[in-house]
Motif scaffolding. Structure first.
Motif, PDB file in Angstrom:
ATOM      1  N   TRP A 412       0.835  -1.206   0.000  1.00 45.34           N
ATOM      2  CA  TRP A 412       0.000   0.000   0.000  1.00 45.34           C
ATOM      3  C   TRP A 412       0.867   1.252   0.000  1.00 45.34           C
ATOM      4  CZ3 TRP A 412      -4.774   0.311   3.802  1.00 45.34           C
ATOM      5  CH2 TRP A 412      -5.735   1.174   3.256  1.00 45.34           C
ATOM      6  N   MET A 413       1.936   1.237   0.780  1.00 43.07           N
ATOM      7  CA  MET A 413       2.794   2.419   0.851  1.00 43.07           C
ATOM      8  C   MET A 413       3.566   2.620  -0.451  1.00 43.07           C
ATOM      9  SD  MET A 413       2.062   3.873   3.637  1.00 43.07           S
ATOM     10  CE  MET A 413       0.395   3.222   3.337  1.00 43.07           C
ATOM     11  N   GLN A 414       3.962   1.520  -1.108  1.00 41.25           N
ATOM     12  CA  GLN A 414       4.654   1.667  -2.396  1.00 41.25           C
ATOM     13  C   GLN A 414       3.717   2.250  -3.449  1.00 41.25           C
ATOM     14  OE1 GLN A 414       8.176   0.874  -3.138  1.00 41.25           O
ATOM     15  NE2 GLN A 414       7.327   2.433  -4.503  1.00 41.25           N
ATOM     16  N   ILE A 415       2.486   1.745  -3.483  1.00 41.23           N
ATOM     17  CA  ILE A 415       1.475   2.284  -4.396  1.00 41.23           C
ATOM     18  C   ILE A 415       1.252   3.765  -4.102  1.00 41.23           C
ATOM     19  CG2 ILE A 415      -1.007   2.243  -4.913  1.00 41.23           C
ATOM     20  CD1 ILE A 415      -0.862  -0.825  -4.530  1.00 41.23           C
ATOM     21  N   ARG A 416       1.098   4.081  -2.842  1.00 45.34           N
ATOM     22  CA  ARG A 416       0.807   5.458  -2.426  1.00 45.34           C
ATOM     23  C   ARG A 416       1.963   6.395  -2.793  1.00 45.34           C
ATOM     24  NH1 ARG A 416      -2.871   7.528   1.937  1.00 45.34           N
ATOM     25  NH2 ARG A 416      -3.878   5.595   1.361  1.00 45.34           N
ATOM     26  N   SER A 417       3.185   5.970  -2.552  1.00 41.45           N
ATOM     27  CA  SER A 417       4.339   6.796  -2.892  1.00 41.45           C
ATOM     28  C   SER A 417       4.375   7.092  -4.392  1.00 41.45           C
ATOM     29  CB  SER A 417       5.625   6.079  -2.459  1.00 41.45           C
ATOM     30  OG  SER A 417       6.763   6.803  -2.868  1.00 41.45           O
ATOM     31  N   SER A 418       4.102   6.087  -5.207  1.00 42.79           N
ATOM     32  CA  SER A 418       4.143   6.282  -6.662  1.00 42.79           C
ATOM     33  C   SER A 418       2.993   7.145  -7.143  1.00 42.79           C
ATOM     34  CB  SER A 418       4.125   4.920  -7.366  1.00 42.79           C
ATOM     35  OG  SER A 418       5.289   4.172  -7.046  1.00 42.79           O
ATOM     36  N   ILE A 419       1.809   6.999  -6.564  1.00 40.78           N
ATOM     37  CA  ILE A 419       0.675   7.832  -6.972  1.00 40.78           C
ATOM     38  C   ILE A 419       0.875   9.278  -6.541  1.00 40.78           C
ATOM     39  CG2 ILE A 419      -1.773   8.288  -6.438  1.00 40.78           C
ATOM     40  CD1 ILE A 419      -2.252   5.277  -6.725  1.00 40.78           C
ATOM     41  N   LEU A 420       1.436   9.488  -5.350  1.00 36.93           N
ATOM     42  CA  LEU A 420       1.708  10.857  -4.890  1.00 36.93           C
ATOM     43  C   LEU A 420       2.960  11.432  -5.542  1.00 36.93           C
ATOM     44  CD1 LEU A 420       0.963  10.559  -1.062  1.00 36.93           C
ATOM     45  CD2 LEU A 420      -0.573  11.281  -2.891  1.00 36.93           C
ATOM     46  N   GLY A 421       3.809  10.549  -6.092  1.00 37.70           N
ATOM     47  CA  GLY A 421       5.023  11.000  -6.747  1.00 37.70           C
ATOM     48  C   GLY A 421       6.025  11.616  -5.796  1.00 37.70           C
ATOM     49  N   ARG A 422       6.109  11.065  -4.572  1.00 38.40           N
ATOM     50  CA  ARG A 422       7.014  11.638  -3.579  1.00 38.40           C
ATOM     51  C   ARG A 422       7.421  10.585  -2.548  1.00 38.40           C
ATOM     52  NH1 ARG A 422       4.146  16.451  -1.344  1.00 38.40           N
ATOM     53  NH2 ARG A 422       6.021  16.622  -0.088  1.00 38.40           N
ATOM     54  N   GLU A 423       8.488  10.895  -1.816  1.00 39.00           N
ATOM     55  CA  GLU A 423       8.888  10.026  -0.717  1.00 39.00           C
ATOM     56  C   GLU A 423       7.815  10.037   0.371  1.00 39.00           C
ATOM     57  OE1 GLU A 423      13.766  10.390  -0.592  1.00 39.00           O
ATOM     58  OE2 GLU A 423      12.539  11.779   0.596  1.00 39.00           O
ATOM     59  N   LEU A 424       7.647   8.887   1.006  1.00 40.44           N
ATOM     60  CA  LEU A 424       6.789   8.800   2.174  1.00 40.44           C
ATOM     61  C   LEU A 424       7.623   8.327   3.359  1.00 40.44           C
ATOM     62  CD1 LEU A 424       3.527   7.120   0.801  1.00 40.44           C
ATOM     63  CD2 LEU A 424       3.996   9.550   1.135  1.00 40.44           C
ATOM     64  N   TYR A 425       7.411   8.965   4.498  1.00 42.47           N
ATOM     65  CA  TYR A 425       8.097   8.588   5.726  1.00 42.47           C
ATOM     66  C   TYR A 425       7.086   7.853   6.608  1.00 42.47           C
ATOM     67  CZ  TYR A 425      11.612  11.867   4.095  1.00 42.47           C
ATOM     68  OH  TYR A 425      12.564  12.514   3.336  1.00 42.47           O
ATOM     69  N   CYS A 426       7.300   6.563   6.779  1.00 42.42           N
ATOM     70  CA  CYS A 426       6.353   5.754   7.556  1.00 42.42           C
ATOM     71  C   CYS A 426       6.728   5.791   9.031  1.00 42.42           C
ATOM     72  CB  CYS A 426       6.335   4.318   7.050  1.00 42.42           C
ATOM     73  SG  CYS A 426       5.753   4.175   5.349  1.00 42.42           S
ATOM     74  N   SER A 427       5.753   6.057   9.881  1.00 43.04           N
ATOM     75  CA  SER A 427       5.996   6.176  11.314  1.00 43.04           C
ATOM     76  C   SER A 427       6.516   4.867  11.895  1.00 43.04           C
ATOM     77  CB  SER A 427       4.700   6.578  12.017  1.00 43.04           C
ATOM     78  OG  SER A 427       4.851   6.529  13.409  1.00 43.04           O
ATOM     79  N   ALA A 428       7.471   4.976  12.812  1.00 41.00           N
ATOM     80  CA  ALA A 428       8.008   3.785  13.476  1.00 41.00           C
ATOM     81  C   ALA A 428       7.056   3.256  14.541  1.00 41.00           C
ATOM     82  CB  ALA A 428       9.360   4.106  14.102  1.00 41.00           C
ATOM     83  N   CYS A 429       6.178   4.126  15.054  1.00 34.78           N
ATOM     84  CA  CYS A 429       5.278   3.744  16.156  1.00 34.78           C
ATOM     85  C   CYS A 429       3.931   3.295  15.608  1.00 34.78           C
ATOM     86  CB  CYS A 429       5.088   4.921  17.105  1.00 34.78           C
ATOM     87  SG  CYS A 429       3.980   4.577  18.492  1.00 34.78           S
ATOM     88  N   ALA A 430       3.434   2.192  16.123  1.00 30.69           N
ATOM     89  CA  ALA A 430       2.146   1.681  15.667  1.00 30.69           C
ATOM     90  C   ALA A 430       0.985   2.520  16.174  1.00 30.69           C
ATOM     91  CB  ALA A 430       1.971   0.231  16.134  1.00 30.69           C
ATOM     92  N   ASP A 431       1.137   3.167  17.302  1.00 27.39           N
ATOM     93  CA  ASP A 431       0.048   3.929  17.917  1.00 27.39           C
ATOM     94  C   ASP A 431       0.437   5.395  18.055  1.00 27.39           C
ATOM     95  OD1 ASP A 431      -1.549   1.721  18.108  1.00 27.39           O
ATOM     96  OD2 ASP A 431      -1.071   1.292  20.189  1.00 27.39           O
TER      97      ASP A 431
END
Length: 497
Positions: A412-431
């Protein structure tokens, strides 16, 4: 130690975070959404109360022996809890994505005018807000309305359960469409126009205010024997943003859960014209003199759950395993479908409760795996619509930090990064909701001078996802088609209502 309670549409999390930002214990209790078969969306306040107390008791039992210094509460916005004089809920809560209240919104807008409402409240007009639900209850459940002592949101309701105090923070009060964000008080002009007394609402206070301590009888029920202060609850988008490290302008928090929220901190209010043109909203932040955007759509994880329920409803395999299998079957190439994910109406960008989801491009060769991938793509396209609106309003988006359950899906994050055309920083914390509450709590207790200082020490960076060049090219073409789909489907959806 901080204990964070996070009340979402699909469940309740109780999480213990230490002063360094480490998660020490976590409990999740699912919630049921009622009324879906009647096109309603309700939560049971009784269930929310009981599951919250169970989750807190359980997480305290499994946590280290160190005392809890502060409890924080975050919740979904807008949902209305009618509470009687005995402190008990009088009916199920109508949540924001429930379209009831749309006719009442027309009445409010007619009496006050869209421009004035936006100027007072900082909101783009929508059926989702609490005031519309209150007016709906008054019109359709007059016997309930006559018995109401307070109309609450879930933050002040759970805060009341814990402390006995009926207080609401400015951010959550602003989600009612009855709060003046300029004066930081209930709007007499709005409430007088619709004949709702402000005595029916909790007392508004700044974010970061301590409501009181946990009541004696609740402490006994939870099995604790020392005083714990409770912070006045806040809108969950704000705590998620803080927990993701989005504590200064330019950093955008994107929380992907059952719904999807996009939030960024602002140094000043957005002007009314930009709010109305871009269909985003502005609310008071939890620190003085700051504000934040709020934009969202209703069916991120909810769309995935719809898919699982309808394509794997008879399976005994756990959902996590089903999703892992689906993710493993996906190739690098984008799907051949286009999904418009308006499973619960359209929000930011359109604000249309009659909008419906659509899957375009199905052939005899289409399998459920491709439909699944296209749903992930559709939610990412919807996210891009929102980010475009935010940028068009003149708000900088230099960095996007993604959190929530969806951020744990690498596909999902790879798809999202490509659709937004930018880097995404995924949070390390689950909550991030609990972590954001702990960061704010640490500032309130004087452990750090500012949110920036606290977040710098307590929020840790996660993974970075890069867009794929070929997918970016294909998705750029698809996005132009996606932007056209709402207008092409609108008349059809109107007729299907």
């Amino acid at each position: 130690m901080f204990l964070g309670i996070d009340i979402g549409t699909s469940g309740i999390k109780a999480t213990i975070i230490d002063e360094r930002g480490n998660m020490c214990a976590r409990v999740y209790r699912p919630l049921r959404t009622y009324g879906l078969e009647e096109r309603k969306r309700e939560l049971s306040p009784v269930q929310v109360k009981e599951e919250t107390l169970r989750a807190v008791a359980e997480v305290l039992h499994t946590s280290p022996a160190e005392k809890i210094r502060l409890i924080t509460v975050a919740s979904l916005g807008e949902a209305v809890v009618p509470v009687g004089a005995d402190g008990c809920a009088l009916m199920n809560s109508i949540i924001g994505s429930d379209s009831r209240g749309s006719e009442e919104l027309k009445e409010v807008a007619c009496r006050l005018g869209e421009e004035k409402l936006t100027e007072i409240t900082g909101l783009n007009l929508s059926y989702i807000y609490s005031l519309n639900k209150m007016l709906y209850i008054r019109a359709h459940y007059p016997e309930i309305h006559r018995r109401v002592w307070k109309y609450m949101c879930f933050t002040d309701y759970i805060g009341f359960v814990l402390t006995g105090e009926a207080v609401i923070d400015y951010s959550m009060a602003s989600r009612t469409m009855a709060f003046d964000i300029r004066k930081k008080q209930w709007s007499d002009e709005i409430l007088n126009a619709v004949q709702i007394s402000k005595d029916l609402l909790s007392h508004p206070v700044p974010g970061g205010t301590v409501a009181g301590s946990v009541r004696k009888e609740i402490k006994e029920e939870l099995g604790i024997f020392y005083d714990i202060p409770v912070l006045v609850g806040s809108h969950d988008h704000i705590f998620n943003a803080i927990g993701a490290g989005a504590v200064k302008p330019g950093i955008c928090s994107n929380t992907v859960g059952t719904t999807e929220g996009i939030t960024t901190v602002l140094g000043s209010r957005i002007d009314s014209k930009s709010i109305r043109e871009n269909l985003i909203s502005c609310e008071p932040f939890v620190r003085p003199h700051l504000y934040n955007t709020v934009a969202w759509h209703n069916a991120a994880g909810a769309g995935v759950n719809w898919f699982l329920d309808n394509f794997f409803g008879g399976s005994e395999e756990p959902k996590d395993q089903i999703l892992a299998g689906l993710n493993g079957q996906q190739g690098q190439h984008p799907s051949n479908l286009l999904v418009v994910p308006h499973f619960a109406g359209a929000t930011a960008g359109h604000m249309d409760e009659k909008a419906k989801a659509a899957v375009i491009g199905i052939t005899m060769a289409t399998g459920r795996e491709e439909i699944y991938k296209a749903i992930l793509e559709g939610t990412a396209f919807e996210c891009r619509v929102i980010l475009d609106s935010i940028r068009h309003a003149g708000i900088p988006v230099n960095k996007v930090v993604v959190s929530g359950g969806g951020s744990k899906s690498s596909l999902w994050m790879q798809i999202r990064s490509s659709i937004l055309g930018r880097e995404l920083y995924c949070s390390a914390c689950a909550d991030t909701g609990a972590l954001g509450g702990a960061v704010l709590g640490a500032v309130v207790l004087g452990l750090y001078r500012s949110l920036k200082d606290a977040a710098g020490q307590m929020v840790r960076p996660g993974t970075v996802v890069e867009p794929e060049a070929e997918a970016v090219r294909i998705y750029e073409e698809r996005y132009e088609l996606y932007r056209q789909m709402y207008g092409r489907l609108r008349d059809i959806n109107e007729r299907l209502s």
